[in-house]
Design a protein around this motif. Structure first.
Motif, PDB file in Angstrom:
ATOM      1  N   VAL A   1      13.354 -57.266  16.377  1.00 33.76           N
ATOM      2  CA  VAL A   1      12.862 -55.936  16.001  1.00 33.76           C
ATOM      3  C   VAL A   1      13.399 -55.522  14.626  1.00 33.76           C
ATOM      4  CG1 VAL A   1      12.766 -53.492  16.655  1.00 33.76           C
ATOM      5  CG2 VAL A   1      12.728 -55.254  18.431  1.00 33.76           C
ATOM      6  N   LEU A   2      12.491 -55.033  13.789  1.00 28.97           N
ATOM      7  CA  LEU A   2      12.837 -54.390  12.518  1.00 28.97           C
ATOM      8  C   LEU A   2      12.806 -52.881  12.744  1.00 28.97           C
ATOM      9  CD1 LEU A   2      13.076 -54.050   9.358  1.00 28.97           C
ATOM     10  CD2 LEU A   2      10.573 -54.255   9.304  1.00 28.97           C
ATOM     11  N   THR A   3      13.883 -52.177  12.388  1.00 25.15           N
ATOM     12  CA  THR A   3      13.954 -50.722  12.553  1.00 25.15           C
ATOM     13  C   THR A   3      14.411 -50.100  11.240  1.00 25.15           C
ATOM     14  OG1 THR A   3      14.613 -51.028  14.869  1.00 25.15           O
ATOM     15  CG2 THR A   3      14.918 -48.841  13.923  1.00 25.15           C
ATOM     16  N   VAL A   4      13.678 -49.082  10.779  1.00 29.79           N
ATOM     17  CA  VAL A   4      14.028 -48.367   9.558  1.00 29.79           C
ATOM     18  C   VAL A   4      14.280 -46.906   9.911  1.00 29.79           C
ATOM     19  CG1 VAL A   4      13.354 -47.817   7.196  1.00 29.79           C
ATOM     20  CG2 VAL A   4      12.560 -49.946   8.247  1.00 29.79           C
ATOM     21  N   ILE A   5      15.477 -46.413   9.553  1.00 29.73           N
ATOM     22  CA  ILE A   5      15.919 -45.064   9.916  1.00 29.73           C
ATOM     23  C   ILE A   5      16.395 -44.375   8.642  1.00 29.73           C
ATOM     24  CG2 ILE A   5      17.559 -43.738  11.336  1.00 29.73           C
ATOM     25  CD1 ILE A   5      17.840 -46.322  13.059  1.00 29.73           C
ATOM     26  N   ASP A   6      16.035 -43.090   8.450  1.00 31.17           N
ATOM     27  CA  ASP A   6      16.513 -42.419   7.246  1.00 31.17           C
ATOM     28  C   ASP A   6      17.921 -41.855   7.468  1.00 31.17           C
ATOM     29  OD1 ASP A   6      16.336 -39.928   8.514  1.00 31.17           O
ATOM     30  OD2 ASP A   6      14.472 -39.354   7.503  1.00 31.17           O
ATOM     31  N   GLU A   7      18.497 -41.328   6.392  1.00 32.30           N
ATOM     32  CA  GLU A   7      19.877 -40.854   6.422  1.00 32.30           C
ATOM     33  C   GLU A   7      20.084 -39.744   7.458  1.00 32.30           C
ATOM     34  OE1 GLU A   7      22.840 -39.427   2.904  1.00 32.30           O
ATOM     35  OE2 GLU A   7      21.051 -38.204   3.184  1.00 32.30           O
ATOM     36  N   ASN A   8      19.013 -39.000   7.736  1.00 34.51           N
ATOM     37  CA  ASN A   8      19.106 -37.895   8.696  1.00 34.51           C
ATOM     38  C   ASN A   8      18.881 -38.353  10.133  1.00 34.51           C
ATOM     39  OD1 ASN A   8      19.519 -35.970   6.577  1.00 34.51           O
ATOM     40  ND2 ASN A   8      17.341 -36.161   6.099  1.00 34.51           N
ATOM     41  N   GLU A   9      18.960 -39.686  10.330  1.00 31.49           N
ATOM     42  CA  GLU A   9      18.891 -40.306  11.653  1.00 31.49           C
ATOM     43  C   GLU A   9      17.503 -40.211  12.286  1.00 31.49           C
ATOM     44  OE1 GLU A   9      22.188 -38.522  13.770  1.00 31.49           O
ATOM     45  OE2 GLU A   9      23.434 -38.680  11.976  1.00 31.49           O
ATOM     46  N   LYS A  10      16.474 -40.045  11.435  1.00 34.05           N
ATOM     47  CA  LYS A  10      15.092 -40.011  11.905  1.00 34.05           C
ATOM     48  C   LYS A  10      14.470 -41.397  11.722  1.00 34.05           C
ATOM     49  CE  LYS A  10      10.580 -37.905  11.011  1.00 34.05           C
ATOM     50  NZ  LYS A  10       9.798 -37.001  10.130  1.00 34.05           N
ATOM     51  N   LYS A  11      13.868 -41.939  12.794  1.00 31.17           N
ATOM     52  CA  LYS A  11      13.246 -43.255  12.710  1.00 31.17           C
ATOM     53  C   LYS A  11      11.972 -43.172  11.876  1.00 31.17           C
ATOM     54  CE  LYS A  11      13.082 -46.029  16.330  1.00 31.17           C
ATOM     55  NZ  LYS A  11      12.637 -46.693  17.592  1.00 31.17           N
ATOM     56  N   MET A  12      11.889 -44.004  10.828  1.00 25.10           N
ATOM     57  CA  MET A  12      10.696 -44.034   9.980  1.00 25.10           C
ATOM     58  C   MET A  12       9.636 -44.940  10.602  1.00 25.10           C
ATOM     59  SD  MET A  12      12.757 -44.248   6.353  1.00 25.10           S
ATOM     60  CE  MET A  12      11.322 -44.618   5.351  1.00 25.10           C
ATOM     61  N   TYR A  13      10.042 -46.120  11.067  1.00 23.59           N
ATOM     62  CA  TYR A  13       9.144 -46.998  11.821  1.00 23.59           C
ATOM     63  C   TYR A  13       9.937 -48.159  12.399  1.00 23.59           C
ATOM     64  CZ  TYR A  13       8.989 -50.252   7.796  1.00 23.59           C
ATOM     65  OH  TYR A  13       9.302 -51.133   6.790  1.00 23.59           O
ATOM     66  N   SER A  14       9.327 -48.854  13.337  1.00 21.87           N
ATOM     67  CA  SER A  14       9.908 -50.094  13.850  1.00 21.87           C
ATOM     68  C   SER A  14       8.775 -51.083  14.090  1.00 21.87           C
ATOM     69  CB  SER A  14      10.711 -49.858  15.134  1.00 21.87           C
ATOM     70  OG  SER A  14       9.864 -49.473  16.176  1.00 21.87           O
ATOM     71  N   GLU A  15       9.115 -52.353  14.025  1.00 25.14           N
ATOM     72  CA  GLU A  15       8.130 -53.428  14.188  1.00 25.14           C
ATOM     73  C   GLU A  15       8.748 -54.499  15.078  1.00 25.14           C
ATOM     74  OE1 GLU A  15       4.424 -55.183  13.640  1.00 25.14           O
ATOM     75  OE2 GLU A  15       5.076 -53.280  12.754  1.00 25.14           O
ATOM     76  N   LYS A  16       8.011 -54.875  16.111  1.00 30.63           N
ATOM     77  CA  LYS A  16       8.501 -55.905  17.035  1.00 30.63           C
ATOM     78  C   LYS A  16       7.765 -57.212  16.782  1.00 30.63           C
ATOM     79  CE  LYS A  16       9.678 -56.544  21.921  1.00 30.63           C
ATOM     80  NZ  LYS A  16       9.648 -55.927  23.254  1.00 30.63           N
ATOM     81  N   PHE A  17       8.519 -58.314  16.740  1.00 26.86           N
ATOM     82  CA  PHE A  17       7.949 -59.629  16.487  1.00 26.86           C
ATOM     83  C   PHE A  17       8.032 -60.479  17.761  1.00 26.86           C
ATOM     84  CE2 PHE A  17       9.774 -57.879  12.637  1.00 26.86           C
ATOM     85  CZ  PHE A  17       8.734 -57.992  11.741  1.00 26.86           C
ATOM     86  N   LYS A  18       7.284 -61.549  17.771  1.00 22.43           N
ATOM     87  CA  LYS A  18       7.301 -62.429  18.938  1.00 22.43           C
ATOM     88  C   LYS A  18       8.549 -63.303  18.968  1.00 22.43           C
ATOM     89  CE  LYS A  18       2.270 -62.661  19.530  1.00 22.43           C
ATOM     90  NZ  LYS A  18       1.067 -63.534  19.521  1.00 22.43           N
TER      91      LYS A  18
END
Length: 295
Positions: free
Chosen positions: A226-243
């Motif tokens: 899983v790729l997870t991108v979170i901003d400094e304010n702890e808000k998730k921008m997006y995530s991507e799950k791979f096989k």
């Protein structure tokens, strides 16, 4: 097979040099003779090598380490005058500094770390001040060029395997993650701040950058598949799950002053991915490939 090869743009092998041990570091290029012709500097566990473009050892290299190396050598040229400094950490918990000729620097006064150092030593320049920075599993060391402590940090954390990162968004700071994925801001006045990001495994990859150009640091994690991108304010921008599990850290590529994109390697599927700041895959991706890539 631990052979170092130089290959021309036409695909012809100019030379192949057997190296007795695995290379631990990046292959750095230095102008040792200060004549515009570059040489290759790298290290194995026991030696520091400098190879010229014909595949020959330079001067008195390779240099034997006093203790087996635990990280890859890094090269600093403080004043852009090709007066190089080579830094490497060893199993005896000492961090050694060498001059251009591979001789121990007598002016480097650092004694030893609490635990072994596995990431390369870094040179950071903030507000025209130089900082030599490295960390072991529980402590960060921020030193002057001569090894004397420059910033005393009270931060005690279980550092992850990821390199610490300098971030200049807002107040200059060093950013690190611990083994649970918590993010810490380590400021140059010795204070620190903790950011909650969610739970990640001890083997996560982590880096930080301003992905969408809004002046706020964004945290980029890859953990298992899983790729997870979170901003400094702890808000998730997006995530991507791979096989498949991701075996390399995410790489960040600048497409403009404000737009940066994230590259992911899905080795077992022979696929490379590139994601826009909003999490959408860049046009034409995925492409074939199973190693980290450059743009």
């Amino acid at each position: 097979k631990n052979n170092l090869l130089l290959i021309t743009t036409e695909g012809r092998v100019r030379w192949s040099l057997p190296i007795p041990e695995k290379i631990m570091s990046k292959i750095h290029q230095v102008d040792y003779l200060k004549n515009g012709k570059l040489q290759f500097l790298f290290n194995t566990k026991s030696k520091l090598y400098l190879i010229d473009r014909e595949g020959n050892n330079v001067a008195n290299f390779p240099v034997d380490f006093r203790s087996p190396a635990t990280n890859g050598v890094n090269v600093f040229d403080y004043d852009n005058n090709r007066k190089y400094r080579y830094f490497v950490a060893c199993e005896n918990k000492k961090v050694y500094a060498y001059d251009s000729d591979g001789k121990i620097l007598s002016g480097w006064q650092f004694r030893q770390t609490d635990f072994t150092v596995t990431n390369p030593v870094q040179h950071l320049r903030v507000n025209n001040k130089d900082y030599i920075v490295f960390n072991d599993q529980s402590r960060i060391y921020i030193r002057h060029r001569n090894g004397v402590e420059r910033v005393k940090s009270t931060a005690k954390l279980n550092y992850s395997k990821n390199p610490v990162v300098l971030n200049m968004n807002g107040k200059p700071k060093i950013v690190a993650s611990d083994i649970t994925g918590k993010v810490f801001y380590l400021y140059f006045d010795g204070t620190f701040e903790e950011k909650e990001t969610g739970k990640f495994s001890e083997n996560h990859f982590f880096t930080v950058d301003d992905i969408n150009g809004n002046g706020v640091p964004d945290f980029v994690f890859t953990d298992e598949n899983v790729l997870t991108v979170i901003d400094e304010n702890e808000k998730k921008m997006y995530s991507e799950k791979f096989k498949n599990n991701i075996e390399f850290p995410a790489n960040i590529y600048s497409f403009s002053d404000k737009i940066k994109k994230i590259g992911i390697v899905e080795s077992s599927a022979n696929r490379i991915h590139l994601f826009d700041p909003n999490g959408k895959e860049h046009e034409g991706f995925p492409l074939q490939g199973k190693s980290e890539f450059s743009i």
